[in-house]
Design a protein around this motif. Structure first.
Motif, mmCIF file in Angstrom:
data_model
loop_
_atom_site.group_PDB
_atom_site.id
_atom_site.type_symbol
_atom_site.label_atom_id
_atom_site.label_comp_id
_atom_site.label_asym_id
_atom_site.label_seq_id
_atom_site.Cartn_x
_atom_site.Cartn_y
_atom_site.Cartn_z
ATOM 1 N N ALA A 104 0.859 -1.381 0.022
ATOM 2 C CA ALA A 104 0.042 0.078 0.001
ATOM 3 C C ALA A 104 0.739 1.260 0.107
ATOM 4 O O ALA A 104 0.427 2.219 -0.475
ATOM 5 N N ALA A 105 1.886 1.257 0.721
ATOM 6 C CA ALA A 105 2.796 2.358 0.641
ATOM 7 C C ALA A 105 3.608 2.674 -0.470
ATOM 8 O O ALA A 105 4.432 3.767 -0.627
ATOM 9 N N LEU A 106 4.030 1.562 -1.348
ATOM 10 C CA LEU A 106 4.372 1.756 -2.513
ATOM 11 C C LEU A 106 4.463 2.942 -3.471
ATOM 12 O O LEU A 106 5.644 3.624 -3.718
ATOM 13 N N PRO A 107 3.352 3.427 -4.088
ATOM 14 C CA PRO A 107 3.453 4.670 -4.639
ATOM 15 C C PRO A 107 3.869 6.033 -3.953
ATOM 16 O O PRO A 107 4.704 6.690 -4.653
ATOM 17 N N LEU A 108 3.753 5.997 -2.762
ATOM 18 C CA LEU A 108 4.363 7.243 -1.954
ATOM 19 C C LEU A 108 5.791 6.994 -1.869
ATOM 20 O O LEU A 108 6.468 7.947 -1.823
ATOM 21 N N GLN A 109 6.387 5.647 -1.513
ATOM 22 C CA GLN A 109 7.477 5.449 -1.342
ATOM 23 C C GLN A 109 8.403 5.907 -2.830
ATOM 24 O O GLN A 109 9.646 6.351 -2.686
ATOM 25 N N MET A 110 7.789 5.444 -3.827
ATOM 26 C CA MET A 110 8.479 5.697 -5.017
ATOM 27 C C MET A 110 8.539 7.260 -5.395
ATOM 28 O O MET A 110 9.481 7.710 -5.991
ATOM 29 N N ALA A 111 7.424 7.874 -4.770
ATOM 30 C CA ALA A 111 7.504 9.524 -5.015
ATOM 31 C C ALA A 111 8.649 10.078 -3.794
ATOM 32 O O ALA A 111 8.682 11.260 -3.940
ATOM 33 N N GLY A 112 9.152 9.315 -2.885
ATOM 34 C CA GLY A 112 10.061 9.748 -2.006
ATOM 35 C C GLY A 112 9.494 10.396 -0.869
ATOM 36 O O GLY A 112 10.246 11.125 -0.173
ATOM 37 N N ARG A 113 8.111 10.155 -0.610
ATOM 38 C CA ARG A 113 7.640 10.517 0.605
ATOM 39 C C ARG A 113 8.134 9.901 2.022
ATOM 40 O O ARG A 113 7.941 8.586 2.082
ATOM 41 N N ARG A 114 8.333 10.597 2.766
ATOM 42 C CA ARG A 114 8.918 10.034 3.972
ATOM 43 C C ARG A 114 7.740 9.602 4.969
ATOM 44 O O ARG A 114 7.860 8.650 5.911
ATOM 45 N N ASP A 115 6.448 9.952 4.809
ATOM 46 C CA ASP A 115 5.355 9.398 5.629
ATOM 47 C C ASP A 115 4.658 8.204 4.803
ATOM 48 O O ASP A 115 3.453 7.970 5.133
ATOM 49 N N ALA A 116 5.363 7.713 3.798
ATOM 50 C CA ALA A 116 4.668 6.620 3.280
ATOM 51 C C ALA A 116 4.043 5.704 3.811
ATOM 52 O O ALA A 116 2.848 5.221 3.798
ATOM 53 N N ARG A 117 4.652 5.094 4.879
ATOM 54 C CA ARG A 117 4.103 3.998 5.473
ATOM 55 C C ARG A 117 3.323 4.496 6.684
ATOM 56 O O ARG A 117 2.061 3.620 6.710
ATOM 57 N N GLU A 118 3.155 5.549 6.932
ATOM 58 C CA GLU A 118 2.213 6.226 7.772
ATOM 59 C C GLU A 118 0.785 6.495 7.242
ATOM 60 O O GLU A 118 -0.173 6.066 7.800
ATOM 61 N N LYS A 119 0.876 6.944 6.174
ATOM 62 C CA LYS A 119 -0.388 7.136 5.384
ATOM 63 C C LYS A 119 -0.889 5.728 4.707
ATOM 64 O O LYS A 119 -2.021 5.731 4.833
ATOM 65 N N ALA A 120 0.131 4.816 4.376
ATOM 66 C CA ALA A 120 -0.446 3.545 4.053
ATOM 67 C C ALA A 120 -1.198 2.730 5.372
ATOM 68 O O ALA A 120 -2.316 2.272 5.243
ATOM 69 N N ARG A 121 -0.589 3.105 6.548
ATOM 70 C CA ARG A 121 -1.230 2.511 7.798
ATOM 71 C C ARG A 121 -2.782 3.065 7.829
ATOM 72 O O ARG A 121 -3.610 2.361 8.156
#
Length: 227
Positions: A104-121
């Motif tokens: 679920a976090a993958l799109p934000l991680q690919m965009a370099g977002r540091r909050d990717a896992r938080e937003k995915a949670r």
């Protein structure tokens, strides 16, 4: 949100050119829920692939959120999908080596977002998977995998969500739950929803129903569509 003008698409098969979509024009406003129905092979999935920039048309113009897709190269199209478009496939397309959270976090991680896992949670909890986010796809039911796919498609808050038979591989009860979830998120996030479906009840709850037949697109009533 979406403007399509005189769109055509062809495939080459055995030395022959097969017209999948023919001279389609279409306008979808921001926030609308639109169902695309039609028989197998009518071009429904091809239309979604064109709207996402994953395929190029033979002719015609597509603009998404004011951006002419023909003006973008492969990297530009990838950026557009990353920033503004979410896609849900019938077969989930989750990475088996990643947990539900990391999928679920993958799109934000690919965009370099540091909050990717938080937003995915947050979004996995919203789709009812707070207790399952550390499980891998092989440990999840079909309905749970589709919920992860929906979370992944929406984690970056896209302006447009494209869904290809999102309930096609699910049992009736799970399909009903996924339908409700998609409509709830559409209302909450204001995301434009374009979905391909054979489910007439699903289509009937959309604001518009479009029918593809022999490469041509028509407005239709859900109760007039063939079963």
């Amino acid at each position: 949100m979406i403007e399509v003008n005189q769109l055509s698409m062809t495939y080459q098969l055995g030395g022959r050119s097969i017209a999948v979509l023919r001279d389609i024009s279409l306008r979808i406003e921001a926030g609308q829920r639109v169902a695309v129905a039609g028989p197998s092979g009518s071009g429904k999935t091809s239309l979604l692939l064109l709207l996402s920039g994953l395929e190029r048309p033979a002719s015609g113009r597509i603009a998404v959120d004011g951006v002419d897709l023909a003006s973008l190269d492969a990297d530009g199209l990838a950026d557009l999908r990353r920033d503004r478009i979410g896609i849900v496939f019938q077969s989930f397309h989750l990475l088996p080596s990643l947990s539900a959270l990391d999928n679920a976090a993958l799109p934000l991680q690919m965009a370099g977002r540091r909050d990717a896992r938080e937003k995915a949670r947050e979004l996995l909890a919203r789709v009812g998977l707070a207790e399952r986010m550390h499980h891998y796809p092989g440990q999840l039911s079909g309905g749970e995998q589709q919920r992860v796919a929906i979370a992944r498609a929406l984690v970056h808050r896209p302006r447009l969500l494209l869904a290809d038979e999102p309930t096609g591989n699910l049992d009736d009860q799970t399909a009903a739950s996924v339908r409700e979830l998609l409509f709830e998120l559409n209302r909450e996030l204001g995301t434009t929803l374009v979905l391909v479906t054979h489910d007439l009840d699903f289509a009937a709850r959309c604001e518009r129903v479009l029918r593809l037949h022999e490469g041509l697109l028509h407005e239709a009533r859900a109760d007039a569509l063939p079963a």
